[in-house]
Design a protein around this motif. Sequence first.
Motif, PDB file in Angstrom:
ATOM      1  N   LYS A 652       0.824  -1.204   0.000  1.00 54.60           N
ATOM      2  CA  LYS A 652       0.000   0.000   0.000  1.00 54.60           C
ATOM      3  C   LYS A 652       0.864   1.263   0.000  1.00 54.60           C
ATOM      4  CE  LYS A 652      -3.548   0.040   2.725  1.00 54.60           C
ATOM      5  NZ  LYS A 652      -4.371  -0.087   3.954  1.00 54.60           N
ATOM      6  N   ARG A 655       2.487   1.661  -3.437  1.00 49.40           N
ATOM      7  CA  ARG A 655       1.495   2.088  -4.420  1.00 49.40           C
ATOM      8  C   ARG A 655       1.259   3.585  -4.356  1.00 49.40           C
ATOM      9  NH1 ARG A 655      -4.303   0.786  -2.722  1.00 49.40           N
ATOM     10  NH2 ARG A 655      -3.768   2.639  -1.505  1.00 49.40           N
ATOM     11  N   THR A 656       1.058   4.099  -3.143  1.00 45.44           N
ATOM     12  CA  THR A 656       0.815   5.525  -2.956  1.00 45.44           C
ATOM     13  C   THR A 656       2.032   6.337  -3.370  1.00 45.44           C
ATOM     14  OG1 THR A 656      -0.631   4.987  -1.110  1.00 45.44           O
ATOM     15  CG2 THR A 656       0.092   7.268  -1.286  1.00 45.44           C
ATOM     16  N   ASN A 671       7.673   1.714 -11.347  1.00 47.40           N
ATOM     17  CA  ASN A 671       6.389   1.050 -11.569  1.00 47.40           C
ATOM     18  C   ASN A 671       6.574  -0.406 -11.974  1.00 47.40           C
ATOM     19  OD1 ASN A 671       3.488   1.169 -11.674  1.00 47.40           O
ATOM     20  ND2 ASN A 671       3.662   1.100 -13.910  1.00 47.40           N
ATOM     21  N   TYR A 674       6.464  -2.587  -8.935  1.00 52.03           N
ATOM     22  CA  TYR A 674       5.202  -2.680  -8.212  1.00 52.03           C
ATOM     23  C   TYR A 674       4.471  -3.951  -8.596  1.00 52.03           C
ATOM     24  CZ  TYR A 674       0.648  -1.514  -6.351  1.00 52.03           C
ATOM     25  OH  TYR A 674      -0.548  -1.546  -5.673  1.00 52.03           O
ATOM     26  N   PRO A 676       2.412  -6.475  -6.348  1.00 49.18           N
ATOM     27  CA  PRO A 676       1.907  -6.757  -4.993  1.00 49.18           C
ATOM     28  C   PRO A 676       2.094  -8.189  -4.551  1.00 49.18           C
ATOM     29  CG  PRO A 676       0.372  -5.368  -6.183  1.00 49.18           C
ATOM     30  CD  PRO A 676       1.403  -5.776  -7.193  1.00 49.18           C
ATOM     31  N   GLY A 866      -5.541   2.814  -7.333  1.00 52.80           N
ATOM     32  CA  GLY A 866      -4.139   3.062  -7.633  1.00 52.80           C
ATOM     33  C   GLY A 866      -3.644   2.368  -8.861  1.00 52.80           C
TER      34      GLY A 866
END
Length: 904
Positions: A652, A655-656, A671, A674, A676, A866
Motif C-alpha cells: 500500500k 502504491r501511494t 512502476n 510494483y 503486490p 491506484g
Amino acid sequence: MCGARGPGDIIIGVLNACHSKVVNLEGRIQAERFNCTGFDLESFVETLAVIHTIDTINDSGFLPGIRLGYLVCDTCSDASKGIQDAIHMLAINQTKPFGCDLIERPLVKAIIGARYSEVSTAVARLLGLYMVPQISATSSANTLDDALRYPSFLRTIPSDVHQTHALAQLMAHFKWNWVGVVSGDDDYGRAALHDFLKYAEDAKVCAAFNEVIPHYLDHPESKRRIDEVATRIQSSDARVVLLILKGQLVEQLFRVMISKGISRTWIASDSWSQYQAVAEMTGINTIGDVFGIRFITGPNPGYEHFLTNLSPGPGAVNRFIEEYKDLRFECTPEAQQHQDCLKDRPADQCPLPDSLKLKSKLACVLPDPQKANDDFLAQAPDQTYAHRLATWSIYEHTSALRSLLQCNTTTCPGERDFKPGNLLLEMKNVNFTLDKRQFYFDKSSLATGYELINWVKRQKKRHFEVIGGYNVTIRTLGIEEKTIEWHTPNKTIPESKCSQSCPPGTFKKISMIFCCFNCSECEEGSFTNDSDIPNCLKCPGETWSLRGAKKCYQRTESFLKWDDPFAISLLVVTGIGLLLLFSIFVIFLNKRSSVIFKVAGGEIVFVMMAGLAVSFGAVVLFVSKPTNEICKSRQTVYGLGFTLSVSCILVKAFRTFLAFLFDMNQQHMLNKLYKPVVIVVSGTGIQGLICTFWLIFDAPKVDQEISRQSMKIVLQCNEGSNWGFGIMLSYIALLASICFLLALKGRKVPQRFNETGYIIFSMIIYLFVWVCFIPIYVTKIQQRPAVQASAIVVSNFGIIFCHFFPKCYMMLCKKKHDTDRRSYLKTVQNFSISTISNELSYTPDSGHGSDVENSFEKSFYITDAGASTPKSSRASAMTMKAESHNTGISSSNQIRQRLRAKSL
C-alpha cells in the motif's frame, strides 16, 4: 578440747563445726587454745544425729556384747582446729602419734566428719598416715576423690563433680546461659568453681562474672568484699547467680541484697541449700527465686523423739547440749525485756532482735534451763540422713564392724583392739540396703544422689519443696516444672542471657564468647527450625528456602498460567482483537465493490487480516507451560503472521508513493517493481527463511531460570543465542521502516482518501512498542512471555485502529456521494489543479516548464485502487502537455479550465 563423749568398747570419733568460727586468728604468734564462737545450730543437729544413731545401734543388739562409744570434737569451721582435734583423738589412751613408731592401734577406730571440705582435706592427710577411716556426710569437694593423697577418706554423699554437673544441667534446662558465680576461697569453693565452669561450658552456659569471698568469717576483708560483690551483682545483666558459699556468708550477702532491693534468681550449692537462718531472714521474700541442690534424704526413726527430749545418755557428757539449752531457755536481760514488752503490747509492736531468734518463749519462766525441752529442733528440716548412713556404714551387720568382730547372734569374739586399716578395708566393700535403698561405696563416695529444692514463700519465711532430682549413675536431672511457683512479676520463667534468643530462621553468630552472639539470617538454601541454633541446616533434596527461612519447601514452577489475572486479561484482549477482525472482514466483504475498499488496498486487506489473525493466535502460545515445541512455534507463528501484515502495508505504501511521484521517469522505472503478490510473497518468504535457519541452527527451547533469591523455577523459552530472534525482529522493523519512509514521501495525498497518515502512525506505534520492548525484555527475565505477548497485541491493535477502523467508519457512516467514484475523482481533480497552480505560480519563463509538466501528469495518474491511468486519460494528459509546449500557456486560469474539461 572435745565437748561430748560417750563410753564404749569401740570409740567412734566425730568432727563437726558446732561453732561457726574461731576468733582472733589474725596476728597469732604463739600456740594457744582456740576461742570458738557462733553456735552453729545445723552442725549441732547433725552431731546429734550421729549420737542418736550410735545409741540406736547399741540398743539394737546388732553387736552382741559390744558397745560403741563416741568422742565429739568441735572444729569451729577451721582446718587448723580440725587437725588439732584429730591429733587429740589419736593421742587418747596415752599414745603419742608423733613418736618414732607409727600408731597401729589407736583407741578411735574411725572418725565421722568433718563438715566442711577445707577441714576434711586437712584432716584426711593426717588420718591417711595412720589409715584411720574417715567418713564425711557433708564434705563434697572432688579433690577428696584422690585415693593417693587421701587413702582413708570415704563419704556418704556424691562428689562435687556430680553436683556441679547437676547445677550446669539445671541452668541449661531453663536456658540460663549468662550467670554470675560467687564462691569461697577455700578448697571446697575453688574445686566446685573449677568443675562448674568446665561443665557449664559443655552445657553452653557462660559466667558473666566470677567473684570470690574469703571463707573465714572474721576475715578483715570480708565486709568490703561482700559489698563489692553485691555491687557487681547489681550492675551485671546476669539475672541468675550461683553461690558456692557457706551459709553464714550467704546470710551476710543477702542482708546487703535486701537492703538494696536487689532481686535475682539464686542457685544454692549443698552447703547452704537448706540453711534455716537464711530461709527465715527478715525480707527474704524480696530476694527472688531460690533453687538449691541437697543430698537425698530419708527417714531417721526415733530421731524426732530424741530431739524433743535432749539429754546425755548414761555415762555420757555433752557440753554442746548444755550450751544449746542455755541459748534456748536461759533468761537474759534482753530476753526479760522482750517478755515485758509482750505483756503490755501486741507482738507486732515488740520486734524480736536477731540475738533472741533462738530464744524460747519459756525463757525467764522455767527455773532450770538444763531440764527444759521443746520441739524447736524437731521442726527444722531433717538434713541428717547422710550422717545416719555414715554411722550405719561403720557397723553394717553383714560386713564392716560385725564382720571384723566375728559377731554371731550371741557374741562378738573377735579382737576389739583391731587396726583401723582392717576396718577401712571392710568398709570399702560394704553393700547394704537401708530404707529399701541399696548403698555401696563407688571409689570413695557412696552411690546416692541429689534432690532439687525450691524455696517457696510461706508467710514471711521460705519453705523447702522438692521439685526434682539428679541421678548420679546416669548423670541426668529431672525437674517437675509444674510444681514451681515462680516469683517473677508475670509468674513466668526468668531469663538470663547475654544475647536474646535467635528465632527460627536465624543462627547464632558468636561475637566474643559462645553465649554472646548476634542473630544472622540464614542464607538462601538453608534454614533453622529452632531457637539459638549455631549453624544453619542445608535444605534436603530438591527443596529450597529464601533468606531467613524456618523450613524448606519444594520450588514451584512459574510460567504464565491460564488462571493468571494478567493471562486472562491478555486472552480477553486477544479475543476482542480476533472478534474485531472478523467484524471488519464481514464489513469489507460486504463493501468490496466500493471505492473505499479499493483505496484501502482491495483484496490485499484480507491477506492483512489473515496475518493479524495468525499474529493474534501466537499470543495464545505464550500462555500455559512452555515446551520445546511451543517455544519454536510461538516465535515462528508471530514472525510469519506479522510479517505478512507488514508486507501488505508495504504494498500500500509503495502504491501511494508511485502514484504521486512527480518524476515521470522515476515513476516509470519504479512502476516495474510494483508487483503486490511478489512483494507480499517475497517479504514473507524471507522471514520464513530466517525462521527456518533459526530453528535449524539455534532453535528456541525450554529453559529453567533458577534464582537463589526465589522459590520459583521460572520456565521460559530460551531463544538460543538471540541472533535468530534479533534478526527476525530486525527484519520486521526494516519492513516497517521502509513503509514509514514511503508513506512519509507521499504524505501530501488528498486527505479524504489518504492512506499515508495511517501507515505512518501504525508503523510509529509498532516501532515505538518494540523499541520499548527490547530493554524490558532484556531486564525482566521472568516477565518475558507477558511482555512480548503484550507487545504483539498492541502492535496488532495499532494496525487495526489505523488501517481498518477509519475505512469501516467511512463505509458505514459517510454518505454515499462522499464515497462514490465521482466524488473520489473530483477530489483528485481538485488536488491536481491545486498542485499545478502552485507550480505555475513561478511563470513559464522562469525555467520551470518541466516541473509543470510533471505536476500535470501526476495529477491524472491517480485512479481508483491506484491502478495505471486509462489510455484516454493518459492521451489527454499528453495532449495537454503538447499544448503547453506549443502555446506557452499564458495563465493558470486556462490550465484550470482545461483540467476541469478533461476530468469531466
